[in-house]
Motif scaffolding. Structure first.
Motif, PDB file in Angstrom:
ATOM      1  N   GLU A  87       0.824  -1.211   0.000  1.00 28.12           N
ATOM      2  CA  GLU A  87       0.000   0.000   0.000  1.00 28.12           C
ATOM      3  C   GLU A  87       0.859   1.261   0.000  1.00 28.12           C
ATOM      4  N   PHE A  88       1.979   1.203   0.716  1.00 25.62           N
ATOM      5  CA  PHE A  88       2.798   2.406   0.899  1.00 25.62           C
ATOM      6  C   PHE A  88       3.397   2.897  -0.418  1.00 25.62           C
ATOM      7  N   TYR A  89       3.717   1.984  -1.332  1.00 23.34           N
ATOM      8  CA  TYR A  89       4.407   2.393  -2.565  1.00 23.34           C
ATOM      9  C   TYR A  89       3.522   3.282  -3.433  1.00 23.34           C
ATOM     10  N   GLY A  90       2.216   3.120  -3.354  1.00 24.11           N
ATOM     11  CA  GLY A  90       1.323   4.005  -4.085  1.00 24.11           C
ATOM     12  C   GLY A  90       0.903   3.450  -5.431  1.00 24.11           C
ATOM     13  N   ARG A  91       0.260   4.309  -6.226  1.00 27.53           N
ATOM     14  CA  ARG A  91      -0.334   3.882  -7.490  1.00 27.53           C
ATOM     15  C   ARG A  91       0.703   3.671  -8.592  1.00 27.53           C
ATOM     16  N   GLU A  92       1.963   4.050  -8.342  1.00 28.00           N
ATOM     17  CA  GLU A  92       3.007   3.779  -9.327  1.00 28.00           C
ATOM     18  C   GLU A  92       3.273   2.278  -9.458  1.00 28.00           C
ATOM     19  N   LEU A  93       2.835   1.523  -8.464  1.00 29.34           N
ATOM     20  CA  LEU A  93       2.983   0.063  -8.500  1.00 29.34           C
ATOM     21  C   LEU A  93       1.837  -0.505  -9.335  1.00 29.34           C
ATOM     22  N   LEU A  94       2.175  -1.072 -10.497  1.00 35.75           N
ATOM     23  CA  LEU A  94       1.146  -1.605 -11.389  1.00 35.75           C
ATOM     24  C   LEU A  94       0.738  -2.992 -10.906  1.00 35.75           C
ATOM     25  N   PHE A 139       9.187  -1.309 -14.346  1.00 34.54           N
ATOM     26  CA  PHE A 139       7.963  -0.613 -14.722  1.00 34.54           C
ATOM     27  C   PHE A 139       7.409   0.134 -13.520  1.00 34.54           C
ATOM     28  N   ARG A 140       7.194   1.444 -13.703  1.00 34.90           N
ATOM     29  CA  ARG A 140       6.531   2.266 -12.695  1.00 34.90           C
ATOM     30  C   ARG A 140       5.422   3.044 -13.397  1.00 34.90           C
ATOM     31  N   ASP A 141       4.219   2.930 -12.892  1.00 39.92           N
ATOM     32  CA  ASP A 141       3.060   3.512 -13.557  1.00 39.92           C
ATOM     33  C   ASP A 141       2.960   4.997 -13.226  1.00 39.92           C
ATOM     34  N   GLU A 142       3.882   5.767 -13.809  1.00 42.57           N
ATOM     35  CA  GLU A 142       3.915   7.215 -13.576  1.00 42.57           C
ATOM     36  C   GLU A 142       2.582   7.840 -13.972  1.00 42.57           C
ATOM     37  N   ILE A 143       2.091   8.777 -13.148  1.00 49.32           N
ATOM     38  CA  ILE A 143       0.818   9.417 -13.433  1.00 49.32           C
ATOM     39  C   ILE A 143       0.908  10.288 -14.686  1.00 49.32           C
ATOM     40  N   ARG A 144       2.093  10.917 -14.893  1.00 50.64           N
ATOM     41  CA  ARG A 144       2.294  11.738 -16.084  1.00 50.64           C
ATOM     42  C   ARG A 144       3.667  11.417 -16.683  1.00 50.64           C
ATOM     43  N   PRO A 145       3.767  10.306 -17.407  1.00 53.25           N
ATOM     44  CA  PRO A 145       5.060  10.017 -18.047  1.00 53.25           C
ATOM     45  C   PRO A 145       5.385  11.117 -19.041  1.00 53.25           C
ATOM     46  N   ARG A 146       6.621  11.586 -19.014  1.00 49.57           N
ATOM     47  CA  ARG A 146       6.996  12.693 -19.891  1.00 49.57           C
ATOM     48  C   ARG A 146       8.502  12.687 -20.086  1.00 49.57           C
ATOM     49  N   PHE A 147       8.946  13.517 -20.998  1.00 47.78           N
ATOM     50  CA  PHE A 147      10.367  13.737 -21.259  1.00 47.78           C
ATOM     51  C   PHE A 147      11.054  12.504 -21.836  1.00 47.78           C
ATOM     52  N   GLY A 148      10.313  11.662 -22.556  1.00 50.61           N
ATOM     53  CA  GLY A 148      10.947  10.526 -23.216  1.00 50.61           C
ATOM     54  C   GLY A 148      11.536   9.541 -22.223  1.00 50.61           C
ATOM     55  N   LEU A 149      12.836   9.251 -22.374  1.00 52.37           N
ATOM     56  CA  LEU A 149      13.491   8.286 -21.497  1.00 52.37           C
ATOM     57  C   LEU A 149      13.775   8.842 -20.114  1.00 52.37           C
ATOM     58  N   MET A 150      13.581  10.133 -19.921  1.00 52.37           N
ATOM     59  CA  MET A 150      13.868  10.742 -18.621  1.00 52.37           C
ATOM     60  C   MET A 150      12.869  10.319 -17.556  1.00 52.37           C
ATOM     61  N   ARG A 151      11.612  10.225 -17.930  1.00 50.90           N
ATOM     62  CA  ARG A 151      10.582   9.836 -16.954  1.00 50.90           C
ATOM     63  C   ARG A 151       9.529   8.979 -17.653  1.00 50.90           C
ATOM     64  N   GLY A 152       9.965   7.798 -18.051  1.00 53.14           N
ATOM     65  CA  GLY A 152       9.053   6.865 -18.690  1.00 53.14           C
ATOM     66  C   GLY A 152       8.439   5.917 -17.675  1.00 53.14           C
ATOM     67  N   ARG A 153       7.517   5.118 -18.149  1.00 52.89           N
ATOM     68  CA  ARG A 153       6.929   4.089 -17.284  1.00 52.89           C
ATOM     69  C   ARG A 153       7.774   2.808 -17.324  1.00 52.89           C
TER      70      ARG A 153
END
Length: 575
Positions: A87-94, A139-153
């Motif tokens: 639960e603690f890791y949050g919604r980034e955990l798919l 894999f991290r389910d980023e809420i707003r993946p952006r910047f290409g390889l900098m902040r991908g899922r």
């Protein structure tokens, strides 16, 4: 490799989706293509750059004594629940459920999996220390993946995990990895800083981040030019001057400050400087109201405050919550008479008295406040954000600031996971002990993007030799001419035989297109063979980093090239 047979689909225009430089150039140079939000396919050039980074990472991990394994990407929920992170890791955990209604997740990290592996295999202190690592897709389910390889899922990461029998061994493992990381980034030819950092959701007692310096970086680091100090601003200690004598403070008195909400407005109204005012910031920590005090010209460091409170969640109170707690609107809160609310103050405020604070009443402030006399402060501690020019905590010289991109992080985890997952061993006396762990991550795919953020110009990428998909671009400007093609093939064969990765541009394209593509793709060395040069017995050279051009003789080419290439590599700080 011949470019006429290679898959490198360059783009003249930048796709609208691309925001940062690395994303734009990776797409334009034909290195990646988007599949869906935050998920990319690596094309041949991009994959070669990725593999070059991975190779150096792997070599230094092996050199440091770590052993490579490969763990599953799919992980059972039971392990994460056992560690307390489900639960603690949050919604980034798919999370997902299989056909048997069992819960799983796609691994964003592997502390649970590696600890489960070791706890079933290690029984005795004689089997320790051990350090296991992998290079794998996360894999991290980023809420707003952006910047290409900098902040991908989806991304490629190296993660290593050390297990030791005591603190001394854990420290040795930590610093061995720290030194390995230094070697990795030096070999890659990147400008970087190792900085003290907050451990965040991973946990642990202390950690260091490795930052590639770039103006587009999302993180700000404080560093010292006079020594080796460096820290993320979230972690950097704010140094106070030695305490001196504090003049007696008159009794506190209320002063009307009608409509003056901000520090600047109050300072101007009362004809004082902002450093004479105390800001009272009301927060909610794990559902409980708390207050933090900092000087009016300072900023609160929320990470320091959260760590002080040992809070899982910390947020600024809403205007309604501020009014309920202080009986005053935002802008008029103060520590005097703030009943039932824990108050913490930055230690700088203990060095003086006669402060101006909010009166916990609309349109009013108190002046002549001595915090030690008039307010109930639970503790004076380091709570503020450092600023450029502040004294270095290590040597006292002024601090400088720079933007950085985090590409590596090393943690001393201690017993966080070994306790929750019961990873034990028998010591020399036959007594059961918990293993002491360390965790060491490097964003392999992020390094490629960070490298481009640091090394680019108006024409495209400027790759360091160690990362470049090909070190040399050999441009045959007369691909239809048999003599020119034969000589280009001869040079290509000689370079390849010497172990130098070379891309021969043998396409029947205009010279301008070849020059533009070579610049865009960022190959460190360009060699150009044209009709005029062939007639003169020379090949033209270009150092992509400096733009400097020159010539090398075709007769005895390899000897001349090796000597010139050494200078190019030295310009990158490479041996």
């Amino acid at each position: 490799m011949r470019l006429s047979r290679y898959y490198a689909p360059t783009l003249k225009e930048t796709p609208a989706e691309a925001e940062v430089v690395s994303h734009k150039l990776l797409l334009r140079a034909g290195m990646i293509r988007k599949l869906t939000a935050g998920i990319y396919t690596y094309l041949p050039l991009g994959l070669k750059a990725l593999n070059n980074v991975a190779r150096i990472v792997r070599e230094e991990m092996d050199r440091a004594g770590a052993l490579e394994i490969l763990m599953p990407a799919v992980q059972p929920a039971d392990l994460w629940k056992e560690s307390g992170r489900w639960e603690f890791y949050g919604r980034e955990l798919l999370r997902f459920v299989d056909r048997h209604e069992r819960e799983f997740c796609l691994g964003p990290t592997h502390e649970e999996v590696v600890t489960d592996l070791v706890r079933h295999e290690i029984r005795s202190y004689r089997q320790l220390p051990i350090n296991l690592y992998q290079i794998q897709t996360k894999f991290r389910d980023e809420i707003r993946p952006r910047f290409g390889l900098m902040r991908g899922r989806e991304f490629v990461m190296k993660d290593a995990y050390s297990f030791d029998k005591d603190d001394a061994g854990a420290d040795a493992s930590y610093w061995a990895m720290y030194k390995a990381y230094i070697r990795i980034f030096e070999r890659l030819g990147l400008k970087f800083r190792a900085v003290s950092a907050d451990s965040g959701a991973i946990g642990g007692s202390f950690s260091h981040e490795f930052m590639v310096l770039a103006e587009t970086g999302e993180d700000t680091i404080a560093y010292c030019d006079a020594c080796d100090f460096g820290a993320n601003v979230e972690k950097a200690e704010a140094v106070c001057p030695p305490p001196g004598d504090i003049a007696p403070c008159p009794p506190a008195e209320t002063v009307a400050t009608l409509g003056q909400h901000t520090v600047e407005e109050v300072a101007a109204f009362l004809e004082v400087t902002p450093d004479r005012i105390v800001k009272t910031l009301v927060y909610v920590a794990d559902g409980k109201t708390v207050a933090a005090l900092v000087r009016g010209d300072r900023e609160l460091n929320e990470v320091k405050f959260k760590n002080l409170l040992d809070a899982k969640d910390l947020r600024l109170a809403s205007p309604e919550e501020v009014t309920a707690a202080t009986k005053a609107p935002v802008g008029f809160a103060g520590p005097v008479g703030l009943a039932g609310i824990p108050v913490y103050a930055d230690r700088e405020l203990s060095l003086a008295a006669d402060w101006i604070v909010g009166a916990n009443a609309a349109d009013a402030h108190l002046r002549h406040v001595d915090l030690g006399r008039d307010a109930a402060i639970l503790s004076f501690t380091d709570l503020r954000q450092v600023a450029p020019g502040d004294p270095c905590p290590k040597c006292g010289a002024p601090l400088s600031f720079a933007k950085g991109i985090e590409v590596g992080h090393v943690f001393k985890l201690g017993l966080k996971y070994s306790k929750s997952l019961n990873a034990t061993f028998l010591d020399e006396a036959g007594k059961e002990q918990f293993m002491i762990m360390g965790c060491y991550g490097i964003g392999v795919s992020r390094i490629v993007a960070a490298c481009i953020e640091q090394n680019n110009d108006a024409s495209g990428i400027v790759f360091p030799p160690a990362i470049a998909p090909f070190e040399v671009a050999l441009l045959n400007l007369n691909a239809k001419d048999a003599e020119a093609s034969a000589k280009a093939d001869e040079l290509y064969d000689a370079l390849t035989a010497a172990g130098i990765e070379t891309l021969l541009d043998d396409r029947e394209e205009r010279p301008g297109s070849k020059f533009k593509d070579a610049d865009l793709m960022g190959f460190p060395i360009q060699l150009t063979l044209g009709g005029k040069g062939l007639a003169r017995g020379i090949v033209e050279t270009k150092d992509r980093r400096t733009g400097e051009k020159g010539e090398l003789p075709l007769d005895g080419f390899m000897d001349a090239f090796v000597a010139w290439r050494e200078g190019v590599r030295q310009g990158w700080g490479l041996e």
